[in-house]
Design a protein around this motif. Structure first.
Motif, PDB file in Angstrom:
ATOM      1  N   ALA A  57      -7.399   3.622  -1.063  1.00  0.00           N
ATOM      2  CA  ALA A  57      -7.498   2.809   0.155  1.00  0.00           C
ATOM      3  C   ALA A  57      -8.746   1.923   0.132  1.00  0.00           C
ATOM      4  O   ALA A  57      -8.699   0.751   0.533  1.00  0.00           O
ATOM      5  CB  ALA A  57      -7.508   3.715   1.384  1.00  0.00           C
TER       6      ALA A  57
ATOM      7  N   TYR B  53       0.835  -1.211   0.000  1.00  0.00           N
ATOM      8  CA  TYR B  53       0.000   0.000   0.000  1.00  0.00           C
ATOM      9  C   TYR B  53       0.863   1.251   0.000  1.00  0.00           C
ATOM     10  O   TYR B  53       0.618   2.195  -0.765  1.00  0.00           O
ATOM     11  CB  TYR B  53      -0.922  -0.039   1.218  1.00  0.00           C
TER      12      TYR B  53
ATOM     13  N   ALA C 169      -6.192   9.428  -2.026  1.00  0.00           N
ATOM     14  CA  ALA C 169      -5.956   8.168  -1.314  1.00  0.00           C
ATOM     15  C   ALA C 169      -7.256   7.505  -0.865  1.00  0.00           C
ATOM     16  O   ALA C 169      -7.232   6.328  -0.490  1.00  0.00           O
ATOM     17  CB  ALA C 169      -5.059   8.415  -0.095  1.00  0.00           C
TER      18      ALA C 169
ATOM     19  N   ALA D  12      -6.022   7.952   4.119  1.00  0.00           N
ATOM     20  CA  ALA D  12      -6.804   6.786   4.508  1.00  0.00           C
ATOM     21  C   ALA D  12      -7.601   7.034   5.777  1.00  0.00           C
ATOM     22  O   ALA D  12      -8.663   6.437   5.975  1.00  0.00           O
ATOM     23  CB  ALA D  12      -5.880   5.584   4.704  1.00  0.00           C
TER      24      ALA D  12
END
Length: 839
Positions: free
Chosen positions: A162, A105, A158, A136
């Motif tokens: 995510a 990630y 993001a 996130a």
């Protein structure tokens, strides 16, 4: 006995089956997992997760300004699915696979989600890793509260990354580790569809009232899911080939009819039954976006600086300005008897001081009749302020330069007033392009039946009686709002005289627009002043009649026909008033006269004791808060039944691992923040003013230390300030030295320190800390949230004492002057820290 033997013979195949299962489970150890290959059915299941998730991710398109969200979402799927498959092939356990996915990630997230913050758009940096983590956790709230389409901050991208990463990881783990060894049922199929379906719902809730191909995406999602379920039902019919072929022949037509009918009904029903944009439910319509109250000095207070000190100085150059167009700088709707200023959210919801982060594309104002579109290119020369010069109501602003993307994070906008600011301020050499809509101004005859708008404005606290009386006198017998306002405008413009208070003017004119200056304007035999006084007086008279009025400061350069570019100088500064009319907009009024020659026998004499120019009151003691704040979502389940009973243990362990990582990141930051807030309240709330000022200096040193600067000890405040300013560089501009001098004077002078001075020193200290924050990298700013200077000082003291003890043992002498550590105890530390701080 026969029955027993019969039962034993019938049970034999079952025992053989159990033995085979035990052998299969025994062969699924570490060595066997390394040789595990995803079956063809598993590949189809993984493809289903990816395809349905991509359809769901497309729904985020309405919330973002470009296709970067799609790259982030697809990248998240690749990372999540790839980590699950790779972990299985390598024989990793569930927890190790989740750790591998988390590493992927952050390692691969830079290229997919925040390429602007990586090296060559691929290599991760501390800034990109921080953005992935912050996005996130906090990006969900920002995506809802910022105006769509969202383009800044970068870490908002993001969110789809995510979400897709999590759905891909869980879906792939279900396929390769759980569903491969279980009998396929409706519930197993539903569990695999839960992730993409949740992502689809999330894209709808986080979208806007304008959906992205809602009917096509909905029908496509449903058709693919139904086809996948039908295919699995066919392959789960048993080992009898004839039976499966029979099922295929019997169900092929019905399945085709079902999918086609669902598609036709879905498309038709979607077009007919889809709610209108106003009735569409999205979360952003239910949440009031937070407004940032920016505390800037009133630009109108420095009006005379332009007409006296910067008369012929080129402030900035403008390309694309049409003849007669005025450049807007700032709009003020709050008056306290001293200044017209911007009003914060505590005074009015849409006050002129309420700004929001918007990126480079600005929202449309609610009260505007669009006129011509203006496109300007501005190059800054000697102008230096936070207010961005523009025309009308900007719709887009693009900064030029290598660091434009980073600086655009500092853009703030107020759609009600059309005022835009840049937190860092404009400076010489800056350039930007601006697109704006101007207000259409109807003829007076068209406004005779139009009432003024019902606009929420902060109340005006002080209107002198003479201003109220003159408003009624100048309005005369007019009855409609536009006629009264035009009559006041005409009377002031034709009976008054213009004077900037220069030596060459025929009559003196005092600066300022406070209540006393308004009284002076009307009490003399002739009205004498400049745009500052006339615009202020007109707005106050309009307010006294019950009309919503405000003051605008800007520039009115002379633009020749066909001119490509014009230089704006200080002498072009001007001010005017605006009044809101219902369904029309804010219309300008120019009450300033043009005549400058006052008759000699009517030249007003200056007062014997002229009042000094009113200065801007000290800044509010409130610290600037982050616009971007987290939203707590309550996921608690009130059901008595265990909702996790059917979820495998490794899924729970993986989820708890992710939660543990978030707790490790967030909890220390929250604890440190609480300790810092306690420390700040204790210091600022000291009973003695001099102690509070000394606390402001200590707070400044602690904040600099937490930002990573080397704070000298056992030196005077001035020496410490000089060292800190040298480290900060040009951002400091002597500010820390000034605070050190004020602290020394308050502590050592023995005089009674007024409360106003205490507040001023604290505000200066906060400003110096903010300058230091801008001077360091984002990584150091993030690390400062985890640092506590008292802990660092304690650790340093322990080390120093250990060194002193070791030295004393070596010399056999533990006698020192005054203190065990060999320092000089004179009651006060030379760096201004009078007492140790444990907070």
């Amino acid at each position: 006995m026969a029955n027993r033997r019969g039962r034993g013979r019938r049970a034999a195949p079952r025992r053989e089956s159990d033995t085979n299962l035990r052998r299969a489970f025994a062969s699924s150890g570490a060595g066997a997992v390394r040789r595990r290959v995803v079956s063809g059915r598993g590949v189809l299941d993984l493809a289903l997760v990816v395809v349905l998730s991509v359809i769901a991710i497309a729904g985020f398109g309405a919330a973002f300004d470009d296709a970067g969200f799609l790259l982030a979402g697809v990248g998240g799927l690749i990372v999540g699915v790839g980590a699950a498959v790779l972990g299985t092939r390598l024989g990793l356990g569930a927890l190790a696979t989740v750790i591998l996915a988390i590493a992927g990630y952050f390692v691969l997230g830079t290229a997919f989600a925040v390429p602007e913050e990586g090296v060559d758009a691929v290599i991760p940096t501390l800034s990109s890793i921080a953005s992935l983590a912050i996005g996130a956790v906090f990006g969900w709230a920002d995506l809802l509260t910022l105006r769509a389409p969202v383009e800044l901050p970068d870490y908002v991208t993001a969110v789809p990354y995510a979400a897709a990463w999590l759905v891909g990881l869980i879906g792939a783990l279900l396929v390769v580790r759980w569903m491969e060894h279980r009998r396929r049922t409706v519930w197993t199929h539903a569990l695999l569809l839960a992730g993409p379906l949740s992502l689809y719902a999330l894209s709808v809730l986080f979208g806007t009232e304008q959906p992205v191909l809602a009917a096509v995406r909905g029908v496509g999602f449903t058709a693919i899911a139904l086809g996948w379920i039908a295919w699995h039902r066919f392959h789960s019919a048993g080992a009898d080939i004839a039976l499966r072929r029979g099922m295929l022949r019997r169900n092929l037509a019905s399945a085709t009819v079902l999918v086609v009918a669902a598609s036709v009904l879905g498309l038709g029903g979607g077009m007919l039954l889809t709610p209108s944009a106003d009735d569409r439910f999205v979360l952003r319509d239910e949440i009031v976006p937070p407004s940032e109250q920016l505390d800037f000095p009133s630009p109108l207070a420095g009006f005379r600086k332009y007409t006296k000190d910067l008369t012929d100085t080129v402030l900035f150059s403008v390309r694309g300005l049409e003849p007669g167009q005025r450049i807007r700088l700032a709009t003020m709707d709050s008056y306290d008897g001293v200044l017209w200023n911007v009003a914060g959210v505590h005074e009015a919801r849409d006050g002129s001081g309420s700004f929001t982060m918007v990126g480079t594309t600005f929202p449309e104002p609610q009260l505007l009749t669009p006129g011509a579109e203006a496109r300007l290119e501005v190059t800054v020369a000697e102008y230096g302020d936070v207010w961005i010069p523009g025309v009308g109501y900007p719709s887009q602003v693009s900064l030029d330069g290598d660091d434009s993307r980073a600086r655009e994070h500092g853009l703030r906008y107020n759609a009600a007033t059309g005022s835009a600011v840049l937190i860092d301020g404009l400076a010489e050499g800056d350039a930007y392009r601006l697109t704006a809509q101007t207000q259409l101004v109807p003829a007076t005859e068209q406004l005779l039946e139009v009432p003024t708008a019902n606009v929420e404005l902060p109340p005006v606290s002080t209107i002198p009686d003479i201003v109220v009386a003159k408003a009624g006198e100048f309005a005369g017998g007019a009855t409609t709002p536009i006629e009264q306002l035009r009559a006041i405008e005409q009377t002031m413009a034709t009976t008054g005289f213009l004077s900037h208070g220069a030596a060459s003017d025929s009559a003196p004119s005092r600066a300022g627009h406070g209540a006393d200056r308004m009284v002076e304007l009307f009490e003399r035999s002739q009205m004498v002043g400049d745009e500052e006084q006339y615009a202020s007086a007109f707005a106050l008279m309009a307010r006294s009649l019950g009309y919503p009025a405000r003051v605008v400061m800007g520039f009115a350069p002379e633009v020749a026909e066909g001119a490509v570019s014009v230089d704006v100088v200080g002498d072009d500064v001007t001010a005017w008033a605006e009044v809101a009319f219902e369904d029309v907009g804010w219309l300008p009024f120019m009450p300033t006269p043009e005549q400058t020659d006052v008759p000699q026998d009517e030249v007003p004499q200056p007062q014997s004791e002229p009042q000094p120019q009113v200065r801007q009151p000290p800044r509010s003691e409130n610290e600037t808060k982050d616009l971007l704040t987290p939203v707590d979502i309550d996921d608690s389940d009130t059901d008595d039944e265990d909702p996790f009973g059917g979820i495998p243990g490794w899924v729970i362990v993986g989820g708890l691992s992710i939660v543990a990582v978030l707790i490790i990141v967030l909890v220390p930051m929250l604890i440190v923040t609480a300790l810092k807030s306690r420390r700040l309240r204790r210091r600022r709330g000291a009973a003695a003013a001099d102690a509070s000022i000394a606390g402001a200096w200590e707070e400044l040193l602690d904040r600099y230390s937490e930002l990573g600067f080397d704070v000298p000890t056992r030196v005077t405040r001035t020496m410490a300030a000089a060292s800190l300013e040298q480290q900060v560089g040009e951002h400091a501009t002597g500010r820390v030295l000034g605070i050190a001098a004020l602290a020394d004077d308050a502590v050592f002078s023995g005089r009674e320190v007024p409360d106003a001075e205490r507040e001023s020193v604290w505000n200066e200290a906060h400003g110096a800390v903010e300058l230091a924050r801008r001077a360091v990298s984002r990584g150091r700013r993030i690390l400062s949230r985890y640092r506590l200077s008292s802990v660092r000082r304690w650790a340093g003291t322990v080390v120093d004492r250990a060194r002193v003890d070791a030295r004393d043992r070596g010399h056999g002498n533990r006698a020192h002057w005054g203190r065990p550590d060999g320092g000089v105890d004179n009651g006060d530390r030379l760096d201004g820290r009078s007492t140790p701080d444990a907070g």
